[in-house]
Structure formats: C-alpha cells, structure tokens
Scaffold this active site. Structure first.
Site, short mmCIF file in Angstrom:
data_model
loop_
_atom_site.label_atom_id
_atom_site.label_comp_id
_atom_site.label_asym_id
_atom_site.label_seq_id
_atom_site.Cartn_x
_atom_site.Cartn_y
_atom_site.Cartn_z
N ASP A 1 -0.11 5.12 1.03
CA ASP A 1 -0.33 6.02 2.02
C ASP A 1 -0.24 5.30 3.67
O ASP A 1 -1.34 4.51 3.72
CB ASP A 1 -1.43 6.93 1.67
CG ASP A 1 -1.49 7.57 0.48
OD1 ASP A 1 -0.34 8.51 0.46
OD2 ASP A 1 -2.46 7.68 -0.29
N ASP B 1 0.80 -0.97 -0.02
CA ASP B 1 -0.04 0.01 0.10
C ASP B 1 0.92 1.21 0.00
O ASP B 1 2.30 1.21 0.17
CB ASP B 1 -0.87 0.07 1.25
CG ASP B 1 -1.81 1.00 1.64
OD1 ASP B 1 -2.33 1.63 0.21
OD2 ASP B 1 -1.72 1.75 2.65
N ASP C 1 -1.73 -0.93 6.02
CA ASP C 1 -1.80 -0.54 7.53
C ASP C 1 -3.39 -0.50 7.34
O ASP C 1 -3.68 -0.12 8.64
CB ASP C 1 -1.34 0.99 7.43
CG ASP C 1 -1.82 1.84 6.69
OD1 ASP C 1 -2.05 1.80 5.33
OD2 ASP C 1 -2.44 2.89 7.04
#
Length: 226
Positions: free
Chosen positions: A16, A14, A172
């Site tokens: 951001d 991922d 995250d």
C-alpha cells in the site's frame, strides 16, 4: 574497466502506497463505518496520508474524537469493511506495471513484504494478475514480528533464495527503511507514496529516493547491492 550497471538480483516491495494506490478502498471502508454511526463520508485527501501507517491510524484519522481504547476495538470491523471494498476502487500507481516488467525482463525476482494482514494481501493478487509473478508474499501477521522489525525482510529473502544484501527493499514509510537497514538490505524511498506533513523522508536515510516508479525502469536508478 567499467562494470556494467545491472538491476538487483531481487527486489522486495511494500504494497500500500508503494505498488498499490489503495487509499480509495480504505476510504470506502472508513466511510462504511462512519455511515453506520450517522457520520458523513470522509474526504479521500484527508485519509490518504494515513494509509501507510496502518488500520488503527486510519481509524484514528476518521474518528479523532473517539477514545483510543475504543478505536482499537473497532479494528476488526475496519478490516471486515476493507475486505468488502478490496480491489473495487484501488489501482496500481502509474508506471508500476512497466517497472515490474523491466525487472522481470532483466532476470530480477520480486516479491512483497507488507504490514497488511496476509489474508487480505493475498486476495489482491489475482485482481492484479500477480499470482505467478510475485515470488514471495509476507504480511504483517505472517511471522512473529512485522516492520520495522527486519524479520519479514530477512525471511522473504530466504524464501526466494537471495541473500538480503543482494536484495533491495522499496517502501514509502519510515518503517520500511528502518526494517531494510536492520536487515542489511539497500533501500529505495518511494516518494510517490503516502506521507504525513510531518514526515521527513530525508531523515529516514534510505539509499536512494525516487520520485516516480517510471524512474526505476533504468538499472542505474537502483542502489548498488553487494
């Protein structure tokens, strides 16, 4: 006989909240929108937990008193404001560059699968010096589906020529782990990223949970792939 511990053949990330601490750019974008409406700046700490949830979630956090339908109409404005702020305030999380270098030194291919629109994700690549290093980049609008659908991860694996079960996905947010599981791809929960107070990373059932990017410099920190 013991089998030598090796890095995965490929790792997908991922963006951001996993590789890039982009929250400062995001708060600059919502502050521009708030200023246009006569509102004071928003504290970074208030917006930060919402960044991995997407643009609408950030608008919702910045304008909690506005009707949801109106917020949806503001999304293009948010993306325009963010594009102007892109890369001006953000930075890699500590340890990311060393971790990526360790992967490369051990023959591991890496790429990015993000829900950020592809045109914005591609703009950050030269800022980070990743045009040649990142083997594949898929954004939230690249395909007909986005995370938590597994399609972006499956297509990313196809594009780098590595079966999903031989890749690892690092993210995250719960959507990242759900997408990885559905793609048959082992996953790493990036605990250094953005989370709301009510998020429970243990319940996401990722294969491993890692506190800091620097821990992933060691091959034995990664989940085993087939």
């Amino acid at each position: 006989m013991d089998v030598a511990v090796k890095f995965p053949k490929a790792v997908l990330f991922d963006l951001d909240g996993t590789l890039l601490d982009s929250a400062p750019d995001m708060v600059a974008a919502v502050d521009a929108m708030r200023a246009a409406r006569g509102r004071p700046p928003m504290a970074l700490a208030e917006l930060r937990p919402h960044v991995s949830k997407g643009g609408l979630a950030m608008i919702r956090a910045a304008f909690p008193d506005i009707d949801e339908d109106e917020r949806k109409q503001w999304l293009p404005e948010f993306l325009d404001c963010y594009e102007r702020a892109l890369g001006h305030h953000s930075a890699l999380f500590d340890g990311i560059d060393a971790m990526l270098s360790a992967l490369e030194a051990n023959g591991c291919v890496w790429g990015i699968v993000t829900n950020k629109p592809e045109y914005l994700a591609r703009q950050i690549m030269p800022v980070l010096g990743w045009e040649q290093r990142c083997a594949v980049l898929i954004g939230g609008d690249t395909l007909s589906a986005r995370k938590p659908d597994p399609l972006p991860l499956i297509v990313a694996a196809e594009r780098i020529g590595v079966p999903p079960e031989h890749c690892v996905y690092v993210g995250d947010d719960e959507r990242d782990i759900v997408a990885a599981r559905a793609a048959g791809m082992p996953s790493v929960v990036a605990l250094w990223g953005y989370r709301l107070d009510e998020d429970d990373p243990i319940a996401w059932q990722g294969d491993v949970m890692i506190d800091l990017p620097s821990q992933l410099i060691a091959a034995d920190a990664w989940p085993r792939t087939r």
